[in-house]
Design a protein around this motif. Sequence first.
Motif, short mmCIF file in Angstrom:
data_model
loop_
_atom_site.label_atom_id
_atom_site.label_comp_id
_atom_site.label_asym_id
_atom_site.label_seq_id
_atom_site.Cartn_x
_atom_site.Cartn_y
_atom_site.Cartn_z
N TRP A 173 0.84 -1.20 0.00
CA TRP A 173 0.00 0.00 0.00
C TRP A 173 0.88 1.25 0.00
CZ3 TRP A 173 -5.45 -0.08 0.04
CH2 TRP A 173 -6.06 1.19 0.13
N ARG A 176 2.34 1.83 -3.48
CA ARG A 176 1.38 2.21 -4.51
C ARG A 176 0.69 3.54 -4.24
NH1 ARG A 176 -1.69 -1.29 -8.56
NH2 ARG A 176 0.18 -2.47 -8.16
N PHE A 177 0.33 3.79 -2.97
CA PHE A 177 -0.55 4.91 -2.68
C PHE A 177 0.05 5.99 -1.76
CE2 PHE A 177 -3.53 1.22 -3.20
CZ PHE A 177 -4.03 1.60 -4.44
N ASP A 232 -8.95 -6.23 7.20
CA ASP A 232 -8.21 -5.68 6.05
C ASP A 232 -7.35 -6.73 5.37
OD1 ASP A 232 -9.30 -3.19 6.36
OD2 ASP A 232 -7.48 -2.22 7.11
N GLU A 238 -11.68 -4.98 1.03
CA GLU A 238 -11.57 -3.78 0.20
C GLU A 238 -10.12 -3.40 -0.02
OE1 GLU A 238 -13.88 -0.52 1.58
OE2 GLU A 238 -15.75 -1.65 1.73
N VAL A 239 -9.31 -3.57 1.02
CA VAL A 239 -7.88 -3.27 0.89
C VAL A 239 -7.25 -4.14 -0.18
CG1 VAL A 239 -5.65 -3.53 2.07
CG2 VAL A 239 -7.52 -2.32 3.19
N GLN A 241 -8.72 -5.81 -2.63
CA GLN A 241 -9.29 -5.54 -3.95
C GLN A 241 -8.64 -4.31 -4.57
OE1 GLN A 241 -13.63 -5.78 -4.38
NE2 GLN A 241 -13.72 -6.83 -2.41
N LYS A 242 -8.46 -3.27 -3.77
CA LYS A 242 -7.86 -2.05 -4.30
C LYS A 242 -6.39 -2.27 -4.67
CE LYS A 242 -7.42 2.92 -3.48
NZ LYS A 242 -7.78 4.06 -2.58
N ARG A 245 -6.06 -4.47 -7.94
CA ARG A 245 -6.81 -4.05 -9.13
C ARG A 245 -5.89 -3.77 -10.31
NH1 ARG A 245 -10.18 0.05 -6.94
NH2 ARG A 245 -11.43 -1.71 -6.16
N ASP A 246 -4.74 -3.20 -10.07
CA ASP A 246 -3.83 -2.84 -11.17
C ASP A 246 -2.54 -3.65 -11.15
OD1 ASP A 246 -5.53 -0.80 -12.23
OD2 ASP A 246 -4.94 0.48 -10.56
#
Length: 334
Positions: A173, A176-177, A232, A238-239, A241-242, A245-246
């Motif tokens: 995470w 990426r974010f 999580d 949701e964590v 999946q996000k 996703r890419d």
Amino acid sequence: MSDRNVSRRRSNRLRARWAAVCAGLALALTGGLQGGAVAADTPEPPRPPGRLLAGPAALLGGAVHPEASPAGANDFSCRPTREHPRPVVLVHATWTNAFSNWSMLAPWLKEQGYCVFAPNYGGTPGSPFKANGPIPASARQIADYVDRVLKATGARQVDLVGHSQGGGVTPRWYLRFEGGTDPAHPKRNKVRRLIGLAPSNHGTTALGLGTLTTELGLNPAVSAVVGQAWPDQMVGSEVNQKLDRDGDTQPGVQYTVIATKLDEVVTPYTQQFLTAGPGASVRNITIQDVCPEDLSEHVSIAYDTNAAQLVRNALDPAHAKPVRCGLSLPVLGG
């Protein structure tokens, strides 16, 4: 007197023989635990000191002193060398802390010449149970800590080594974010390598318990007790999946996954493996493929000397050395 002298000499010879036998047995046992004999003219690859009770002792120490740094870590006056230009940041697992997770690996990497850092994150100060908060919040803490390490050491990049959550969803995470990488300009990445020990990369079923709490809608109640990090890290969260996703990876990062077939926390253990995307490399390792008799599971892999050698090789692949397989047991390590 002569009979006494003869008896004394016989007794001395007998003791000498037993001493030689015991020494030979000890040498054979030590050689067996370390993966066989090494020729006298062949330098032995450096190997961390394996102690069967090191993991439980560190767990106790981390419970008593939850904010303590493991030996060898968090010297902010350390300056990286030409041989090891990137500081190593050790990211601990869920419901643990830096001291309990890294009391074997931190001092050993320090002895190898690395600048080593090990933050506590994702938990209440003073509590021994950390990394139980929301994954995005924990990733932001890791981002701030890496920035602090880069500023203090003058390094351009770090290498991350993490266990469980600390090698999986939280650093991914962050990459990426939260600014750990710059996909448009990978040379500007703050992280060069991510090495995960039993990482929770794609979530877990927790031997079916996580699936049960998810299907019954119990995750909110469970997270109220054990923290948001539990739901999580479940499969399909949701964590996850996000994150997925890419694709699994970020350009410019070298990923290594070190998994054990005996993992009882991140299940099935193949959930840990990554697939390389553009500009990244991935090496997925099952430790039993390297050391077939390794019995480490999810907890003890952080105190597994075989896994530690794989970490060393992943940090410095240009100077990788053969792994000298040793005894490593469930829970205890070694």
